[in-house]
Design an enzyme around this catalytic site. Structure first.
Site, mmCIF file in Angstrom:
data_model
loop_
_atom_site.group_PDB
_atom_site.id
_atom_site.type_symbol
_atom_site.label_atom_id
_atom_site.label_comp_id
_atom_site.label_asym_id
_atom_site.label_seq_id
_atom_site.Cartn_x
_atom_site.Cartn_y
_atom_site.Cartn_z
ATOM 1 N N PRO A 104 -13.623 -15.479 11.659
ATOM 2 C CA PRO A 104 -14.159 -16.457 10.976
ATOM 3 C C PRO A 104 -14.840 -17.149 11.602
ATOM 4 O O PRO A 104 -14.535 -17.646 12.803
ATOM 5 C CB PRO A 104 -12.664 -16.698 10.236
ATOM 6 C CG PRO A 104 -11.629 -15.451 11.022
ATOM 7 C CD PRO A 104 -12.625 -14.486 12.458
ATOM 8 N N GLU A 105 -15.515 -18.024 11.008
ATOM 9 C CA GLU A 105 -16.162 -19.094 11.066
ATOM 10 C C GLU A 105 -15.957 -20.408 10.507
ATOM 11 O O GLU A 105 -15.189 -20.158 9.442
ATOM 12 C CB GLU A 105 -17.916 -18.719 10.541
ATOM 13 C CG GLU A 105 -18.770 -17.836 11.506
ATOM 14 C CD GLU A 105 -20.143 -17.309 11.280
ATOM 15 O OE1 GLU A 105 -20.250 -18.466 10.970
ATOM 16 O OE2 GLU A 105 -20.170 -16.093 11.417
#
Length: 292
Positions: A2-3
């Site tokens: 996840p960013e």
């Protein structure tokens, strides 16, 4: 992994349930995830009220009324599940995530009747506790760069940050010591919007006097816009990411270059084909015609 948009989406999904709530009970199902839990983890959380929730780069920060902050990182497959009771109500979530007990590692029972469960099949995530007044010195946070959604993140800032830099634009923007939270997907998308080739030197963001160039203005605007749009869409779901309500993110449906190798460029009147190359060990997707 996840960013920034995915982590921010999770924060916003958890806040209505967790912010202001007291943690009445903590059920720790294993001694570690990626790293061991801190000493007395359950005791230090139990009875504490969550007085603030924020995000730093890809880290979730839950500030407690004990002057400690719970730091959480989702790793590659971590997610939080919200339930009104300890038993899931059928149909509560649009897309059910793993509820196998062996993947439910931390269960927090709140005083408002909700149960928040951290589930992580791959166990690359982790949690830690730190003094709230010393977060900037915490080993996980001390070396992080600027927040790309901060008001001061603009063309002059980028010019100062990359003046004389000897790295490529792609590698420079991915450097977490310079800019915190940007990952491969959103750097590729921002470079496309700014019409900049990923292989160009990052030093093009400043002129000989150190002033911002047109490229700096273009990439600063592109980064902010792509992140804000991704957050609005609930992030990007490529494999594991879910919002806190169980739904997929939807930004992957509007990718312009990421994972589109061999397809026509979507920019009007551009005849380019999306190519893939590797920068700093990461796949880079771009249009060789309109990104210069």
């Amino acid at each position: 992994m996840p960013e920034l948009p995915e982590v921010e989406t999770v924060r916003r999904g958890l806040a209505p349930v967790m912010l202001g709530a007291r943690i009445d009970k903590v059920d720790l199902r294993r001694p570690d995830i990626r790293f061991p839990f801190p000493d007395s983890f359950e005791t230090r959380l139990t009875g504490r009220r969550i007085v603030d929730m924020s995000r730093r780069a890809k880290y979730l920060l839950f500030r407690l009324d004990s002057d400690e902050t719970l730091i959480a990182h989702l790793g590659m497959s971590g997610s939080f599940r919200i339930e009104k009771t300890a038993v899931s109500t059928p149909g509560s979530f649009l897309h059910e995530r793993s509820k196998d007990p062996k993947h439910d590692h931390v269960v927090m029972v709140l005083d408002n009747g909700y149960v928040v469960t951290y589930n992580d099949p791959r166990r690359f995530g982790f949690m830690d506790l730190a003094a709230s007044g010393a977060l900037a010195e915490h080993p996980r946070l001390s070396g992080l760069g600027a927040e790309p959604l901060a008001p001061e993140f603009d063309a002059p800032f980028l010019a100062k940050l990359f003046a004389g830099a000897r790295t490529s634009l792609k590698a420079g923007l991915l450097d977490q010591k310079r800019i915190a939270g940007l990952g491969n997907i959103y750097v590729c998308e921002a470079l496309f919007r700014a019409r900049l080739a990923p292989s160009r030197p990052a030093s093009i963001l400043a002129d000989g006097r150190g002033a911002p160039t047109r490229a700096a203005a273009a990439i600063a605007e592109a980064i902010r816009n792509v992140l804000e749009e991704a957050i609005e869409a609930g992030g990007s779901t490529l494999r594991d990411h879910r919002q806190a309500n169980g739904e997929f993110g939807y930004f992957q449906h509007v990718f312009k270059v990421y994972d589109r190798e061999g397809l026509r460029c979507v920019r009007e009147r551009c005849r380019g084909i999306i190519a893939r190359t590797v920068h700093s060990g990461r796949s880079t997707f771009y249009c060789g015609i309109c990104q210069r």
